[in-house]
Enzyme design. Sequence first.
Site, PDB file in Angstrom:
ATOM      1  N   GLY A  12       0.820  -1.203   0.000  1.00 28.20           N
ATOM      2  CA  GLY A  12       0.000   0.000   0.000  1.00 28.20           C
ATOM      3  C   GLY A  12       0.852   1.249   0.000  1.00 28.20           C
ATOM      4  N   ILE A  17       0.314   6.700   4.632  1.00 29.13           N
ATOM      5  CA  ILE A  17       1.374   6.216   5.527  1.00 29.13           C
ATOM      6  C   ILE A  17       2.381   5.368   4.752  1.00 29.13           C
ATOM      7  CG2 ILE A  17       1.817   4.680   7.489  1.00 29.13           C
ATOM      8  CD1 ILE A  17      -0.913   5.766   8.627  1.00 29.13           C
ATOM      9  N   ASP A  63      -3.259  -6.741  -5.738  1.00 33.68           N
ATOM     10  CA  ASP A  63      -4.175  -6.730  -4.594  1.00 33.68           C
ATOM     11  C   ASP A  63      -3.611  -7.623  -3.495  1.00 33.68           C
ATOM     12  OD1 ASP A  63      -7.748  -7.644  -4.355  1.00 33.68           O
ATOM     13  OD2 ASP A  63      -6.295  -7.014  -2.831  1.00 33.68           O
ATOM     14  N   SER A 143      -3.131  -0.369  14.671  1.00 33.17           N
ATOM     15  CA  SER A 143      -3.863   0.877  14.926  1.00 33.17           C
ATOM     16  C   SER A 143      -4.221   1.003  16.396  1.00 33.17           C
ATOM     17  CB  SER A 143      -5.166   0.908  14.116  1.00 33.17           C
ATOM     18  OG  SER A 143      -6.031   1.958  14.572  1.00 33.17           O
ATOM     19  N   GLN A 153     -16.995   0.895  12.806  1.00 32.11           N
ATOM     20  CA  GLN A 153     -15.794   0.154  12.435  1.00 32.11           C
ATOM     21  C   GLN A 153     -15.800  -1.285  12.966  1.00 32.11           C
ATOM     22  OE1 GLN A 153     -13.070   3.103  14.340  1.00 32.11           O
ATOM     23  NE2 GLN A 153     -12.135   3.284  12.306  1.00 32.11           N
ATOM     24  N   TYR A 156     -13.697  -3.378  10.947  1.00 29.12           N
ATOM     25  CA  TYR A 156     -12.330  -2.866  10.793  1.00 29.12           C
ATOM     26  C   TYR A 156     -11.472  -3.105  12.030  1.00 29.12           C
ATOM     27  CZ  TYR A 156      -8.618   0.659  10.360  1.00 29.12           C
ATOM     28  OH  TYR A 156      -7.414   1.309  10.332  1.00 29.12           O
ATOM     29  N   LYS A 160      -7.416  -4.839  12.785  1.00 37.49           N
ATOM     30  CA  LYS A 160      -6.247  -4.155  13.358  1.00 37.49           C
ATOM     31  C   LYS A 160      -5.743  -4.891  14.600  1.00 37.49           C
ATOM     32  CE  LYS A 160      -5.607  -2.390  10.281  1.00 37.49           C
ATOM     33  NZ  LYS A 160      -4.464  -2.004   9.440  1.00 37.49           N
ATOM     34  N   ASN A 194      -9.626   8.298   5.611  1.00 37.94           N
ATOM     35  CA  ASN A 194     -10.667   8.952   6.437  1.00 37.94           C
ATOM     36  C   ASN A 194     -11.073  10.314   5.893  1.00 37.94           C
ATOM     37  OD1 ASN A 194      -8.375  10.476   7.219  1.00 37.94           O
ATOM     38  ND2 ASN A 194      -8.048   9.116   8.989  1.00 37.94           N
TER      39      ASN A 194
HETATM   40  N1  LIG Z   1      -5.004   7.117   8.652  1.00 41.86           N
HETATM   41  C1  LIG Z   1      -5.231   6.733   9.903  1.00 41.86           C
HETATM   42  O1  LIG Z   1      -5.796   7.485  10.729  1.00 41.86           O
HETATM   43  C2  LIG Z   1      -4.811   5.378  10.354  1.00 41.86           C
HETATM   44  C3  LIG Z   1      -4.414   4.396   9.450  1.00 41.86           C
HETATM   45  N2  LIG Z   1      -4.051   3.165   9.923  1.00 41.86           N
HETATM   46  C4  LIG Z   1      -3.637   2.112   9.012  1.00 41.86           C
HETATM   47  O2  LIG Z   1      -2.594   2.610   8.187  1.00 41.86           O
HETATM   48  C5  LIG Z   1      -2.572   1.877   6.967  1.00 41.86           C
HETATM   49  C6  LIG Z   1      -2.456   2.855   5.805  1.00 41.86           C
HETATM   50  O3  LIG Z   1      -3.591   3.681   5.826  1.00 41.86           O
HETATM   51  P1  LIG Z   1      -3.571   5.189   5.261  1.00 41.86           P
HETATM   52  O4  LIG Z   1      -2.236   5.499   4.717  1.00 41.86           O
HETATM   53  O5  LIG Z   1      -4.159   6.063   6.293  1.00 41.86           O
HETATM   54  O6  LIG Z   1      -4.637   5.049   4.088  1.00 41.86           O
HETATM   55  P2  LIG Z   1      -4.606   5.488   2.563  1.00 41.86           P
HETATM   56  O7  LIG Z   1      -5.968   5.173   2.046  1.00 41.86           O
HETATM   57  O8  LIG Z   1      -4.061   6.855   2.424  1.00 41.86           O
HETATM   58  O9  LIG Z   1      -3.545   4.495   1.901  1.00 41.86           O
HETATM   59  C7  LIG Z   1      -3.835   3.123   1.820  1.00 41.86           C
HETATM   60  C8  LIG Z   1      -2.901   2.526   0.791  1.00 41.86           C
HETATM   61  O10 LIG Z   1      -3.189   1.135   0.666  1.00 41.86           O
HETATM   62  C9  LIG Z   1      -3.417   0.840  -0.716  1.00 41.86           C
HETATM   63  N3  LIG Z   1      -4.361  -0.291  -0.819  1.00 41.86           N
HETATM   64  C10 LIG Z   1      -5.677  -0.292  -0.520  1.00 41.86           C
HETATM   65  N4  LIG Z   1      -6.203  -1.512  -0.776  1.00 41.86           N
HETATM   66  C11 LIG Z   1      -5.194  -2.286  -1.252  1.00 41.86           C
HETATM   67  C12 LIG Z   1      -5.102  -3.620  -1.697  1.00 41.86           C
HETATM   68  N5  LIG Z   1      -6.182  -4.421  -1.717  1.00 41.86           N
HETATM   69  N6  LIG Z   1      -3.897  -4.080  -2.116  1.00 41.86           N
HETATM   70  C13 LIG Z   1      -2.813  -3.271  -2.106  1.00 41.86           C
HETATM   71  N7  LIG Z   1      -2.824  -1.983  -1.698  1.00 41.86           N
HETATM   72  C14 LIG Z   1      -4.012  -1.511  -1.273  1.00 41.86           C
HETATM   73  C15 LIG Z   1      -3.963   2.122  -1.323  1.00 41.86           C
HETATM   74  O11 LIG Z   1      -3.782   2.153  -2.715  1.00 41.86           O
HETATM   75  C16 LIG Z   1      -3.097   3.154  -0.597  1.00 41.86           C
HETATM   76  O12 LIG Z   1      -1.855   3.288  -1.237  1.00 41.86           O
HETATM   77  C17 LIG Z   1      -3.848   1.036   6.958  1.00 41.86           C
HETATM   78  O13 LIG Z   1      -3.524  -0.301   7.286  1.00 41.86           O
HETATM   79  C18 LIG Z   1      -4.706   1.642   8.064  1.00 41.86           C
HETATM   80  O14 LIG Z   1      -5.544   0.672   8.674  1.00 41.86           O
HETATM   81  C19 LIG Z   1      -4.036   2.862  11.269  1.00 41.86           C
HETATM   82  C20 LIG Z   1      -4.413   3.814  12.177  1.00 41.86           C
HETATM   83  C21 LIG Z   1      -4.820   5.125  11.792  1.00 41.86           C
HETATM   84  C1  LIG Z   2      -9.877   5.311   9.425  1.00 41.10           C
HETATM   85  C2  LIG Z   2      -9.767   5.950  10.808  1.00 41.10           C
HETATM   86  O1  LIG Z   2     -10.040   7.335  10.720  1.00 41.10           O
HETATM   87  C3  LIG Z   2      -8.382   5.790  11.347  1.00 41.10           C
HETATM   88  O2  LIG Z   2      -7.964   4.448  11.147  1.00 41.10           O
HETATM   89  C4  LIG Z   2      -7.779   3.857  12.345  1.00 41.10           C
HETATM   90  O3  LIG Z   2      -7.259   2.772  12.484  1.00 41.10           O
HETATM   91  C5  LIG Z   2      -8.296   4.690  13.443  1.00 41.10           C
HETATM   92  O4  LIG Z   2      -9.626   4.322  13.704  1.00 41.10           O
HETATM   93  C6  LIG Z   2      -8.236   6.048  12.841  1.00 41.10           C
HETATM   94  O5  LIG Z   2      -9.174   6.924  13.375  1.00 41.10           O
END
Ligand SMILES: NC(=O)C1=CN([C@@H]2O[C@H](COP(=O)(O)OP(=O)(O)OC[C@H]3O[C@@H](n4cnc5c(N)ncnc54)[C@H](O)[C@@H]3O)[C@@H](O)[C@H]2O)C=CC1
Ligand SMILES: C[C@H](O)[C@@H]1OC(=O)[C@H](O)[C@@H]1O
Length: 253
Positions: A12, A17, A63, A143, A153, A156, A160, A194
């Site tokens: 991803g 992140i 994927d 998370s 969630q 979800y 996590k 989000n």
């Molecule tokens: N943004 C937040 O507040 C938080 C995020 N996380 C975790 O951080 C990780 C990254 O999330 P973010 O960067 O915030 O989201 P984001 O939506 O900005 O990035 C997610 C990335 O994963 C890729 N992706 C989605 N589905 C996929 C699949 N089936 N196969 C391969 N790649 C795929 C997307 O293309 C993107 O590059 C996730 O695991 C999320 O659960 C955890 C806690 C808080």
């Molecule tokens: C998608 C949420 O906003 C984000 O992802 C998580 O794991 C926490 O719940 C954060 O709030």
Amino acid sequence: MLLEGQKVLITGASRGIGRATAIMCARHGADVGLNVYKDPDATADVVAEIEALGRKAFVYDGDVADATSAPAFVKGAAAALGGVTAFVSNAGICPFHSFLDMPQDVFLRTLNVNYTGAYYMCQAAANQMVEQGGGGSIIAVSSISALVGGEMQTHYTPTKAGVHSLMQSTAIALGRYGIRCNSVMPGTVATDINKDDLADPAKREYMEKRIPLGRMGHPDDIAKVVVFLASDLSSYVTGASVLTDGGMFVNLQ
Ligand SMILES: NC(=O)C1=CN([C@@H]2O[C@H](COP(=O)(O)OP(=O)(O)OC[C@H]3O[C@@H](n4cnc5c(N)ncnc54)[C@H](O)[C@@H]3O)[C@@H](O)[C@H]2O)C=CC1
Ligand SMILES: C[C@H](O)[C@@H]1OC(=O)[C@H](O)[C@@H]1O
């Protein structure tokens, strides 16, 4: 630089992140393998950033929920970069939805991307590291939601918690090979995951007021912890989780 000579793979990696982690690892001297999924323009931008830092970038578009992606990504990256020293299971989705009417496809897709995909990827990375010898570091992006709930969630938060627990068990299974397994637990970081949820000013204000440091996280805040867990600075850290949430979890009153 903390990751000189390392080969770090991130799932991803085109946005959020994952993107920040890939660039920060490159900034610290690593060549990087990027798993992306149908995101060509954003992927090209990350590759350009990494190459501008003088580091190599290998890209695999697949994927994570597809069982064939894990071996293809890991083996392809290892061949292109000369091995794998650290693996970051980051890819994830959070399609907010109420519990009582949760559609099966939304539930299953979230489970398969966030947990099943993480399992496949970490297993493939571990097999590569065992084959190489010399140990390694596996980092799952869990998370704060592994520890607390969310009304929208229910599909979800267990995923996590699952990846957090996976790191605890794989730490035991892989310790004998010198492979460390840890999770990072971000709080709320404003990314695409989000964007819609935080577009509600009341929700955004509620989340921000819960954070003692007074701001939501930035992807770089998480990337820094991932670099630590990939580096020798964490050489005796395994089976651990690093809450990286600006103090949100402990803030009852
Ligand atoms: N943004 C937040 O507040 C938080 C995020 N996380 C975790 O951080 C990780 C990254 O999330 P973010 O960067 O915030 O989201 P984001 O939506 O900005 O990035 C997610 C990335 O994963 C890729 N992706 C989605 N589905 C996929 C699949 N089936 N196969 C391969 N790649 C795929 C997307 O293309 C993107 O590059 C996730 O695991 C999320 O659960 C955890 C806690 C808080
Ligand atoms: C998608 C949420 O906003 C984000 O992802 C998580 O794991 C926490 O719940 C954060 O709030």
